[in-house]
Motif scaffolding. Structure first.
Motif, short mmCIF file in Angstrom:
data_model
loop_
_atom_site.label_atom_id
_atom_site.label_comp_id
_atom_site.label_asym_id
_atom_site.label_seq_id
_atom_site.Cartn_x
_atom_site.Cartn_y
_atom_site.Cartn_z
N GLU A 145 1.00 -1.21 -0.10
CA GLU A 145 -0.16 0.09 0.05
C GLU A 145 0.94 1.17 -0.03
O GLU A 145 0.35 2.40 -0.25
CB GLU A 145 -0.94 0.02 1.20
N ARG A 146 2.11 0.99 0.39
CA ARG A 146 2.88 2.33 0.34
C ARG A 146 3.48 2.55 -1.13
O ARG A 146 4.05 3.90 -1.11
CB ARG A 146 4.22 2.01 1.32
N TYR A 147 3.37 1.95 -2.00
CA TYR A 147 3.90 2.40 -3.45
C TYR A 147 3.05 1.61 -4.29
O TYR A 147 2.14 0.76 -4.34
CB TYR A 147 5.34 2.29 -3.50
N THR A 148 3.48 1.76 -5.66
CA THR A 148 2.86 1.28 -6.91
C THR A 148 4.10 0.43 -7.33
O THR A 148 4.92 0.81 -7.53
CB THR A 148 2.40 2.16 -7.86
N ALA A 149 3.48 -0.84 -7.87
CA ALA A 149 4.52 -1.88 -8.27
C ALA A 149 4.29 -1.95 -9.77
O ALA A 149 3.30 -1.98 -10.39
CB ALA A 149 4.42 -3.21 -7.34
N VAL A 150 5.48 -1.96 -10.42
CA VAL A 150 5.50 -2.26 -11.82
C VAL A 150 6.51 -3.47 -12.16
O VAL A 150 7.43 -3.30 -11.49
CB VAL A 150 6.02 -0.94 -12.62
N GLN A 151 6.05 -4.09 -12.87
CA GLN A 151 7.03 -5.51 -13.16
C GLN A 151 6.69 -6.22 -14.35
O GLN A 151 5.65 -5.98 -15.08
CB GLN A 151 6.67 -6.46 -11.69
N THR A 152 7.63 -6.92 -14.64
CA THR A 152 7.66 -7.95 -15.86
C THR A 152 6.86 -9.37 -15.25
O THR A 152 7.27 -9.29 -14.06
CB THR A 152 8.81 -8.22 -16.45
N ASP A 153 6.28 -9.73 -16.14
CA ASP A 153 5.70 -11.16 -15.39
C ASP A 153 6.76 -12.33 -15.54
O ASP A 153 6.68 -13.14 -16.55
CB ASP A 153 4.37 -11.74 -15.97
N HIS A 154 7.53 -12.19 -14.82
CA HIS A 154 8.79 -13.13 -14.81
C HIS A 154 8.45 -14.59 -14.65
O HIS A 154 8.98 -15.39 -15.48
CB HIS A 154 9.93 -12.92 -13.82
N ALA A 155 7.58 -15.02 -13.80
CA ALA A 155 7.10 -16.26 -13.92
C ALA A 155 6.48 -16.53 -15.10
O ALA A 155 6.81 -17.97 -15.47
CB ALA A 155 6.11 -16.63 -12.70
N ALA A 156 5.79 -15.90 -15.76
CA ALA A 156 5.18 -16.42 -17.11
C ALA A 156 6.15 -16.51 -18.03
O ALA A 156 6.44 -17.45 -18.89
CB ALA A 156 4.07 -15.25 -17.48
N GLY A 157 7.29 -15.54 -18.09
CA GLY A 157 8.24 -15.80 -19.16
C GLY A 157 9.14 -17.08 -18.80
O GLY A 157 9.36 -17.76 -19.92
N ALA A 158 9.50 -17.36 -17.73
CA ALA A 158 10.17 -18.57 -17.35
C ALA A 158 9.49 -19.80 -17.68
O ALA A 158 10.06 -20.75 -18.22
CB ALA A 158 10.48 -18.70 -15.84
N HIS A 159 8.28 -19.78 -17.33
CA HIS A 159 7.08 -20.81 -17.73
C HIS A 159 7.13 -21.24 -19.28
O HIS A 159 7.16 -22.37 -19.60
CB HIS A 159 5.75 -20.48 -17.39
N ALA A 160 7.19 -20.04 -20.02
CA ALA A 160 7.30 -20.25 -21.44
C ALA A 160 8.83 -20.74 -22.13
O ALA A 160 8.39 -21.70 -22.84
CB ALA A 160 6.91 -18.94 -22.27
N ALA A 161 9.48 -20.49 -21.24
CA ALA A 161 10.91 -20.92 -21.78
C ALA A 161 11.30 -22.24 -21.36
O ALA A 161 11.53 -23.02 -22.11
CB ALA A 161 11.98 -20.13 -21.01
N THR A 162 10.50 -22.49 -20.30
CA THR A 162 10.73 -24.18 -19.71
C THR A 162 9.94 -25.18 -20.61
O THR A 162 10.13 -26.23 -21.18
CB THR A 162 10.41 -24.25 -18.30
N THR A 163 8.48 -24.69 -20.92
CA THR A 163 7.49 -25.35 -21.72
C THR A 163 8.27 -25.52 -22.98
O THR A 163 7.88 -26.53 -23.67
CB THR A 163 6.29 -24.58 -21.73
N HIS A 164 8.69 -24.53 -23.87
CA HIS A 164 9.23 -24.38 -25.07
C HIS A 164 10.46 -25.89 -25.20
O HIS A 164 10.35 -26.55 -25.88
CB HIS A 164 10.10 -23.12 -25.39
N LEU A 165 11.25 -26.03 -24.27
CA LEU A 165 12.01 -26.95 -24.06
C LEU A 165 11.57 -28.20 -23.91
O LEU A 165 11.84 -29.15 -24.65
CB LEU A 165 13.22 -26.67 -23.02
N LEU A 166 10.63 -28.29 -22.85
CA LEU A 166 10.11 -29.70 -22.75
C LEU A 166 9.25 -30.10 -24.05
O LEU A 166 9.20 -31.32 -24.43
CB LEU A 166 9.05 -29.62 -21.73
#
Length: 321
Positions: A145-166
């Motif tokens: 609540e003290r701030y606004t968070a801005v981020q990349t969806d790192h988990a989604a990107g890692a999921h896509a990378a791992t799924t690609h290899l599988l």
């Protein structure tokens, strides 16, 4: 300002509105005033305007290090976005809890209107008090609540990378993780684990690095001989991994497929060109500055999560046999 008003044939109030970016000026008049300002060499006096408006049009950036490629790219993106908005930028480096608290205090004393906290410094920022009146945006952090968070969806990107290899047929995927205490590193590991679990594959032991190419080289030098796929948490560690594999006589992607994260400018020129997850640093920087401007104006903007994109190049292929 009176000279500009006379040259443009408008009132001093109209010149003031143009200088302060007010929408209450028609385009033709704005153009005429801006032309007069340019002809006369008029520049707004930031300190004088601060006395009148209570704002300095200066924002701060708190970062633990600028040595990593991701942090450097974010600095450039934030600086570019701030410049487009007519904002000055003050950068402070802080590598410990007390240092982040001191950074907040220094920025507050310098009269900045607000601050952006970047990546590894965010974990430290969550543990210190924010000076009253200092608007705050944090890049890569859980909501607060003290701030606004801005981020990349790192988990989604890692999921896509791992799924690609599988999906290429690899039985499992090893992960070269970023440093402890990093929100991005933890999220990328979470995405990797999620993709393996979804495929019914047990997660093997994690390799650990510190974002640098050297740490990737050290970690991957001990990669087991039966490993055929590697997801590195950033492109610099992937670069070190490519070197370690080459020194071990293991071909990429023939023996081991490698995926990175970030899509740095040189990723397409690695040998082989690197499959990676592309972060849009420019969009992330623009979102952080926009959120900070809104908080300075007294608003409470919602957090922003940007979805990264998997970029497939020549470093990944089905396993041999």
């Amino acid at each position: 300002m009176a000279d500009v008003a006379a040259a443009a044939g408008v009132s001093g109030q109209t010149v003031s509105r143009v200088v302060n970016g007010s929408p209450r000026v028609d385009p033709e008049t704005r153009t005429r005033v801006e032309r007069a300002m340019a002809d006369l060499g008029y520049r707004p006096h930031r300190a004088a305007r601060a006395l009148r408006t209570g704002r300095t049009d200066t924002i701060g950036l708190v970062v633990s290090t600028l040595a990593t490629v991701g942090n450097s790219r974010m600095l450039q993106a934030i600086a570019d976005s701030a410049a487009r908005g007519g904002l000055a930028l003050t950068v402070v480096t802080a590598s410990g809890r007390d240092a982040v608290g001191d950074a907040f205090a220094r920025l507050h004393d310098q009269g900045v209107d607000g601050a952006i906290v970047l990546n590894e410094a965010t974990a430290l920022a969550r543990t210190v008090a924010v000076p009253a009146g200092l608007a705050l945006v944090v890049v890569d952090s859980p909501p607060d609540e003290r701030y606004t968070a801005v981020q990349t969806d790192h988990a989604a990107g890692a999921h896509a990378a791992t799924t690609h290899l599988l999906e290429l047929g690899h039985a499992s995927v090893r992960h070269l993780r970023g440093p402890e205490g990093s929100f991005a590193a933890a999220e990328r590991e979470r995405g990797w684990r999620s993709a393996l679990a979804q495929a019914g594959v047990a997660a093997p032991e994690v390799l650990r690095g510190d974002w640098s190419a050297a740490s990737g080289h050290r970690a991957v030098a001990a990669l087991p001989a039966d490993a055929t796929a590697l997801f590195a948490a950033n492109d610099q560690m992937a670069l070190g991994a490519l070197r370690a594999l080459a020194e071990a006589g293991r071909e990429v992607p023939g023996d081991v497929s490698v995926v990175g994260f970030d899509d740095v400018a040189d990723a397409a020129d690695f040998r082989p060109p690197l499959t990676t997850v592309r972060q849009d640093f420019d969009a992330l920087g623009a979102a952080a500055v926009a959120a900070l401007v809104a908080r300075i104006a007294g608003e409470r903007p919602a957090g922003t999560i940007l979805v990264p994109e998997l970029i497939v190049r020549a470093s990944t292929a089905p396993p041999r046999g």
